[in-house]
Design an enzyme around this catalytic site. Structure first.
Site, PDB file in Angstrom:
ATOM      1  CB  CYS A 194      32.999 -66.605  14.794  1.00 53.65           C
ATOM      2  SG  CYS A 194      34.488 -67.321  15.500  1.00 53.65           S
TER       3      CYS A 194
ATOM      4  CG  HIS B  39      37.110 -65.038  12.070  1.00 52.76           C
ATOM      5  ND1 HIS B  39      37.920 -64.263  12.864  1.00 52.76           N
ATOM      6  CD2 HIS B  39      36.542 -65.958  12.895  1.00 52.76           C
ATOM      7  CE1 HIS B  39      37.837 -64.691  14.126  1.00 52.76           C
ATOM      8  NE2 HIS B  39      37.009 -65.707  14.174  1.00 52.76           N
TER       9      HIS B  39
END
Lengths: 348, 348, 348, 348
Positions: C147, C240
């Site tokens: 990710c 994130h």
């Protein structure tokens, strides 16, 4: 197709204002004609004046609309008020005097004798109070209750209707968005809870009794139910959770109570008002629900979510409820009120 | 100077174990002789077996102590148990049978007929139950209540003593440290609350009535007070907050109630037990207290902090309380129990 | 209308599985034929096996689907894998051997010499590796990156294309949903940060160089760029955030860099793949953006949001990026990969 | 026993003021003579004027001290300034002109040519600048750096001393207490991060170079090291975490670097200044440390905690550091500065 009704928003740049903008964007009946806010914002384009903190985009149609002073003089018969209670009182009166229909989320006029404290599911007949306002105003003021009160009242409504309510004891765990912006400092709430919200307990204890009151001789007789509230602030963004214990007048088993929650429908559902939730109360069966992060968006934030219905050693039943404090608890409540008013011809 | 009494800790590597280690480090009466835990930890030095999450340093004296199996065979007459309830039952019995005094924080034996559920301020006379255990055990088991129950019971104690309690309605906002480690997943609690803690409401509603029970003919007659609890989990690290509404048998004004809180002292204070708080109840005057982050360390985490004492439209009074769930609600409670036992000659 | 392609989901009950279900619900090209998970879930209806934590409702079409064992034998040519890396390796191989196209989010096969580590915007030509897999498998495996790596690689892509990248230094602030469920204990992250995520820095530093590698003689020559990553976990639910400093081969002014971000379009946009973001990179002008809570849903979570592009005293430019770790960083990435494979005839 | 030196606190009711009060309570060398703050607080007893948010009790000795206007006229030769930078500039000058030694935590005069930006471990020789101030002031001003800068500079100090620093790249994750009170609104930070702190990156990049500068001809020649900072705000209460990558002039292995950290001692340790940490740098070996919640209190908040020292593919080494932003990063820094001044006779 009928032309949309022009509406304005007072307090457009605060905490509730952007929710009004978001919920009125593409509304089938209403369209935003003007945005007004305090002099700090006045004269600026909305996109600059407002600190837009919602995860949906700021609608294009209002992005460059200049924010105006909150004074009558607009070509829009209906104004929504999300004004701060420090200034809402007199501004709302000025608009009502000038002939506007003021649909307010502010607390200032909620307890006025001739002002409906309206939840369309519960007390549409309170709208008849509007006539008594004609003495004071060319227009009128209709208010919606405090966010914690609405969430609670929706849950109490089917119980009151079927069994009658004698008393209810409630503790709230309220989201920080309920305190506006900047609102609660992060230093006070990260890893913490604050067991106090100014005036909140009083609002719950009195507003609820007005909401469930009967209209008699042009006045509201408050419901005699006893209410006790304790309110706390928690590190949740949106969604007030409340633990409720309730004593009923008539006997009722848990299953009857659950059925009452599940089957509850009222006037807004019947009229299919655009913002009305299909189910004003959504009953969850899971042991650990409702939870604000997972359930606050149910029915687009317009329902009270109820869970954990169980016996109570002191009262008759206890359960947990959840409501979206800035949608059904504020802007969405006011818009639903306006929809009922329009459906019943009050804007004609 | 008298030599210190050797003690052991069962469940030394869990959530409560490190608190036992921290609070027993430099204890004037006790010294740690052994640490025991499940086979996963057994054989390792404590500093490796235990994930020490407390902000004070791991005491040097136990750092390299090898963790042992939780089986009798140690040279220490007293064992503290912070064992997980999935295994605590039989291990604690084994130690009691082998002659040890087992001072347990686990829930397994709390409701045993002959086991005291001890809060030294409230029911020291329950210790006489220990004698009836002689039929079963060479040693004995003494337990402390669940963390939410202790916090509540301490607050109820002066009211029960002076006015008598008829019923109490409580909603808790509990810290994540109460769920052990790893405990509550962050995905479930960041920006959220969970309105359910398994078995917690039942514990509060039954344990409290045992704590305030009378000993008659070697048995405890539960107190007839009615209790209703709703329990929730919030994103707080340490400190359970509870909103309480209470109905009293005798009439009492708010000032009398506040005085009762303020002046409350009991046996541990009289005996000056080392871990006893100078004030078992600390009354806060500020409108927005107690708050876990600011107040949980008051009296080294051994007091119940009370605030917002006010009238209740349904009960006689309502207020907010706070207790440190892993100190007074767990390890500190057990250590205070052990101190009372020692002071009263039960370890001689 | 063409019939939809049947697909299955391996690891349907984990953290990424529900995202697959959510994103494949009403997908125009694919329809869910089966859900598989570990034996703990196998045999149960999906609604019982899976702890659905997403705020959208569990789609009706899979609610009562029985979860199956993750073994070949299904009537669906394509399987998405959200399996835990502890078991993904051999299960994915078994499916590839049995002739399935395995579109995997797991890390196990990402660095296999003949397995594409695909980001459709960046390296669609890596798909030719699939042919070399025919020696091993009747079907094939295609993977998407970690990710944090995807979010970073998308931001680096236009810079690499226009200016060439010499080195990049990155620090991540990663959401807890990246750690699965139960994942990060709340005791570790409430009011805290954890400056370590196992293997994450290595993944960023090596995967990125494979993604930007050139295919030569059926193999990928890793890109020579130097990468340094430091990874941290923060109390954010989804999204994130990464601070990036980058040194370019060719000279580039800040405006050129901003234009490169703004104008970046690639194959998925050209092919109008259903899940492709209209803008793979969204550039924010505000000084304090991107922020996970406000910006993570931009382009339905499929874009990298870039902000704060400014000069760097050491590198050529520095900026902040944000990506949705369970959508573009996991399930959405795999689905976009499958869409590219379908568009290019790999499923025919 | 020598009599204690009387000191005053400017800005006593802000965010840093209470830390001054807390750390000066029972200080062996200094005693609080007066507290001053803006006119909003002036005239009130300190316990009313100040919103005390620290978990230790408000010291009795200042509880009822009346807060004064921040104007010269006190019987105390030394004043600590925790004033807001909007007002600190001129007030501090007024005190310096009037003959006071002003030990300031505010940013206003940090970059003045003749004002030392003092970290006693690093640049005690900068104190000679004080003499040049005599042209302007009867007294003098000494400042401490910004909180993120101090934490970083302490970590760089042993590396600069032994190997020389060429460049350093840093990303911060800063606590909300660094933003004062009310500071960061909870709506902005719960479940979120903000990748921007006004002027913070500039402060780190310039202050650090002044701190490590050489004094030549009464002026400071800034150190030529290149610095690049990216700063973010996270939902942490106390403790700034920073990821650092550093390029050294001389070659150094990881072990040498670790030894340099571990063995670092300087003048405050030699002089045993009361507030000096025994170890200015504490090196953690665990893979996942330092963490603010667990490590921020190490050395009473006066050290930089370093962890995860490892190779860097771009720079020579990378590591994670942590410092207490309101202790070593603010009030504690100023008090240590005052202790050095006293030890070196500047107050005589």
């Amino acid at each position: 197709m009928e032309r949309k009704l022009k509406v304005g928003i007072l307090g457009a740049t605060g905490m509730v204002g952007p929710r009004f903008v978001q919920l009125l964007d593409n509304h089938p009946w209403f369209e935003i004609e003007f945005l007004a806010a305090s002099e700090k914002s006045s004269g600026k384009p909305y996109c600059e004046a407002c600190s837009w903190k919602l995860p949906t985009l700021l609608p294009e149609c209002v992005k460059h609309l200049l924010v105006r002073d909150p004074e009558p003089g607009f070509d829009a018969p209906v104004v929504f008020s999300g004004l701060d209670s420090r200034v809402a009182g007199s501004i709302e009166e000025a608009f009502a005097k000038a002939g506007y229909a003021v649909i307010s989320n502010s607390s200032n006029h909620r307890m006025d004798e001739d002002v409906p404290l309206l939840i369309p599911e519960i007390n549409p007949e309170h709208l008849q109070l509007v006539d008594s306002q004609r003495k004071r105003y060319k227009g009128f003021i209709v208010t919606n209750p405090n966010c914690s009160t609405i969430t609670l009242s929706l849950a109490l409504a089917p119980l009151e209707k079927q069994f009658g309510i004698e008393s209810a004891c409630v503790t709230t765990l309220q989201a920080v968005s309920g305190a506006g912006y900047p609102g609660v400092p992060s230093l006070d709430i990260v890893g913490n809870i604050i067991p106090f919200i100014a005036n909140e307990e009083e609002k719950i204890e009195t507003e609820t009794r007005k909401i469930f009151g009967r209209v008699a001789k042009g006045k509201i007789q408050f419901h005699p139910m006893k209410l006790s509230a304790q309110t706390t602030r928690v590190a949740v963004l949106d969604g007030h959770t409340e633990t409720v214990a309730v004593k009923l007048r008539a006997q009722a088993g848990l299953n009857e109570i659950k059925e009452a929650f599940k089957n509850y429908r009222a006037l807004p559902q019947e009229l299919q008002l655009p913002t009305a939730p299909a189910r004003p109360i959504v009953l969850k069966d899971e042991a650990d629900r409702p939870q604000p992060r997972l359930d606050v968006e149910i029915e687009r934030g317009m329902a009270t979510v109820v869970g954990r219905v169980r016996e109570c050693p002191i009262f008759d039943a206890k359960f947990v409820i959840l409501g979206h404090n800035t949608i059904r608890g504020a802007a969405g409540a006011a818009i639903l009120n306006a929809e009922l008013l329009k459906a019943q011809g009050y804007f004609d």
